[in-house]
Design a protein around this motif. Structure first.
Motif, short mmCIF file in Angstrom:
data_model
loop_
_atom_site.label_atom_id
_atom_site.label_comp_id
_atom_site.label_asym_id
_atom_site.label_seq_id
_atom_site.Cartn_x
_atom_site.Cartn_y
_atom_site.Cartn_z
N THR A 73 0.83 -1.22 0.00
CA THR A 73 0.00 0.00 0.00
C THR A 73 0.86 1.26 0.00
O THR A 73 0.59 2.20 -0.77
CB THR A 73 -0.95 0.00 1.21
OG1 THR A 73 -1.76 -1.18 1.19
CG2 THR A 73 -1.85 1.23 1.18
N LEU A 74 1.88 1.28 0.83
CA LEU A 74 2.75 2.46 0.90
C LEU A 74 3.51 2.65 -0.41
O LEU A 74 3.68 3.78 -0.88
CB LEU A 74 3.75 2.32 2.05
CG LEU A 74 3.18 2.45 3.47
CD1 LEU A 74 4.28 2.24 4.50
CD2 LEU A 74 2.52 3.81 3.67
N ALA A 75 3.92 1.55 -1.02
CA ALA A 75 4.67 1.65 -2.28
C ALA A 75 3.81 2.22 -3.38
O ALA A 75 4.26 3.07 -4.16
CB ALA A 75 5.18 0.27 -2.67
N ILE A 76 2.56 1.80 -3.46
CA ILE A 76 1.65 2.31 -4.50
C ILE A 76 1.40 3.80 -4.29
O ILE A 76 1.33 4.57 -5.25
CB ILE A 76 0.32 1.53 -4.48
CG1 ILE A 76 0.53 0.07 -4.93
CG2 ILE A 76 -0.72 2.21 -5.36
CD1 ILE A 76 1.04 -0.09 -6.34
N LYS A 77 1.30 4.21 -3.03
CA LYS A 77 1.02 5.62 -2.73
C LYS A 77 2.24 6.52 -2.88
O LYS A 77 2.13 7.68 -3.30
CB LYS A 77 0.45 5.75 -1.31
CG LYS A 77 -0.95 5.16 -1.15
CD LYS A 77 -1.45 5.32 0.26
CE LYS A 77 -2.89 4.78 0.41
NZ LYS A 77 -3.39 4.93 1.80
N ARG A 78 3.42 6.00 -2.53
CA ARG A 78 4.61 6.83 -2.50
C ARG A 78 5.47 6.75 -3.76
O ARG A 78 6.11 7.72 -4.13
CB ARG A 78 5.46 6.46 -1.28
CG ARG A 78 4.77 6.80 0.05
CD ARG A 78 5.62 6.35 1.23
NE ARG A 78 4.97 6.68 2.50
CZ ARG A 78 5.46 6.35 3.70
NH1 ARG A 78 6.60 5.67 3.77
NH2 ARG A 78 4.81 6.67 4.80
N LYS A 79 5.48 5.60 -4.40
CA LYS A 79 6.31 5.44 -5.60
C LYS A 79 5.45 5.65 -6.85
O LYS A 79 5.22 4.75 -7.65
CB LYS A 79 6.98 4.07 -5.61
CG LYS A 79 8.05 3.92 -4.54
CD LYS A 79 8.85 2.64 -4.72
CE LYS A 79 10.01 2.57 -3.73
NZ LYS A 79 10.84 1.35 -3.92
N LYS A 80 5.02 6.89 -7.00
CA LYS A 80 4.12 7.23 -8.11
C LYS A 80 4.81 7.10 -9.47
O LYS A 80 4.15 6.95 -10.49
CB LYS A 80 3.61 8.67 -7.95
CG LYS A 80 2.79 8.90 -6.69
CD LYS A 80 1.47 8.18 -6.76
CE LYS A 80 0.56 8.56 -5.57
NZ LYS A 80 -0.74 7.84 -5.60
#
Length: 337
Positions: A73-80
């Motif tokens: 979840t964090l990767a999808i949100k932060r690594k745009k």
């Protein structure tokens, strides 16, 4: 022309295997175009090692990579600006028809749900893997890892989606749907399977009843419905068991002279068996229930596996699987979660 975008930096052998697989797919199918998503300079360097139709392959630049150590979840949100997110956004924007990725399963599932989104009425998307059966056919195992905890209606929808896939892609007129259980009788099982049984009887599918573990690969079923926890255990156990049996068989066949002679005579049969059990022939698992075509390739996929994954995406699109799933789901009663 079917437009397939590939996460060029997803998987253990990326980007070399992804690029080579894309080139192989272009040589196999003249109605497919491919977008390679990732670091442009690296992709161009890999493409330079191959001959290909330049008119049917393009690059979408992305500077970041999501790996298996990232929180999905964090990767999808932060690594745009990652290759996975950019590829999913292309599908959501209808700039591509399908995505193939061998990257983080969790990130792909999360990203597909948040970015591409679900088909209207779908409670949970589900991963569906194809397993070879004893009779030479295929069994679709759904769910095989997307949803560890499930409610009865989820499994009912899984059955409808998998039936649509087996009809459209595998050409089975009336797929036989089994419910994974610890007994054949309708009253057997835990609370979930007992609640699901009547829902499957009511669904517009060919429900063949409960399926015990020993019957999974018998050829008596075309679809096996279960929660993602049980399905993932079945999938991993099956993969491990088949690898162990082949290794044990190989050891025994070279144990003495007579066995070696017999092995030489039976070599064509063993080769056919190995091919049937080879995941690179299938390519990946479709994530059913998403408003687009999402194919999750095995993390260790080689070029052949990526080419097969593109083939699977092409078959999915040609059969208009989502166009079949959507009205079937809409016709089901909307049960409260």
């Amino acid at each position: 022309m079917y437009r397939v975008i590939m996460d060029a930096f997803g998987g253990d052998n990326a980007p070399a295997a992804v690029v080579e697989g894309a080139v192989k797919a272009l040589s196999r199918f003249d109605d497919v175009s491919i977008i390679l998503c990732g670091m442009e300079n690296t992709i161009r360097e890999e493409l330079g090692k191959h001959q290909y139709d330049t008119s049917r392959i393009s690059i979408l630049h992305a500077e970041e990579v999501i790996d298996c150590h990232d929180s999905p979840t964090l990767a999808i949100k932060r690594k745009k600006n990652s290759s996975l997110v950019k590829a999913l956004e292309a599908v959501a924007a209808k700039e591509a028809d399908a995505i193939v990725s061998a990257g983080s399963t969790g990130a792909l599932l999360t990203g597909a749900t948040l970015i591409v989104r679900r088909i209207k009425g779908i409670k949970r998307p589900a991963l569906a893997s194809l397993l070879p059966t004893r009779t030479g056919g295929w069994l679709m195992l759904i769910d095989c890892g997307a949803n560890a905890d499930c409610k009865p209606q989820y499994l009912q929808q899984f059955a409808v989606m998998a039936s649509a896939y087996m009809q459209g892609v595998m050409g089975i007129k009336s797929p036989r749907v089994g419910l994974l259980n610890n007994g054949a009788e309708a009253e057997k099982g835990n609370e979930l399977t007992k609640a699901v049984y009547p829902l499957l009887e009511e669904a517009p599918i060919n429900f063949a009843g409960n399926c015990e573990a020993r019957e999974i690969l018998s050829g008596d079923y075309d679809v096996l419905v279960c929660d993602g926890f049980s399905g993932n255990v079945v999938l991993k156990y099956t993969e491990g068991l088949s690898a162990t049996i082949l290794a044990m068989l190989k050891d025994e066949l070279i144990a003495d002279t007579k066995s070696k002679i017999g092995a030489l005579l039976a070599k064509p049969a063993f080769r056919r068996m190995k091919k049937k059990m080879d995941y690179t022939e299938v390519g990946g698992a479709p994530l059913l229930g998403i408003n687009g075509c999402v194919i999750k390739a095995h993390g260790s996929s080689d070029a052949k596996a990526f080419s097969s994954a593109v083939m699977q995406a092409r078959q999915f699109l040609a059969a208009d699987i989502n166009g079949t799933i959507a009205p079937a789901i809409e016709a089901l009663p909307d049960l409260k979660d």
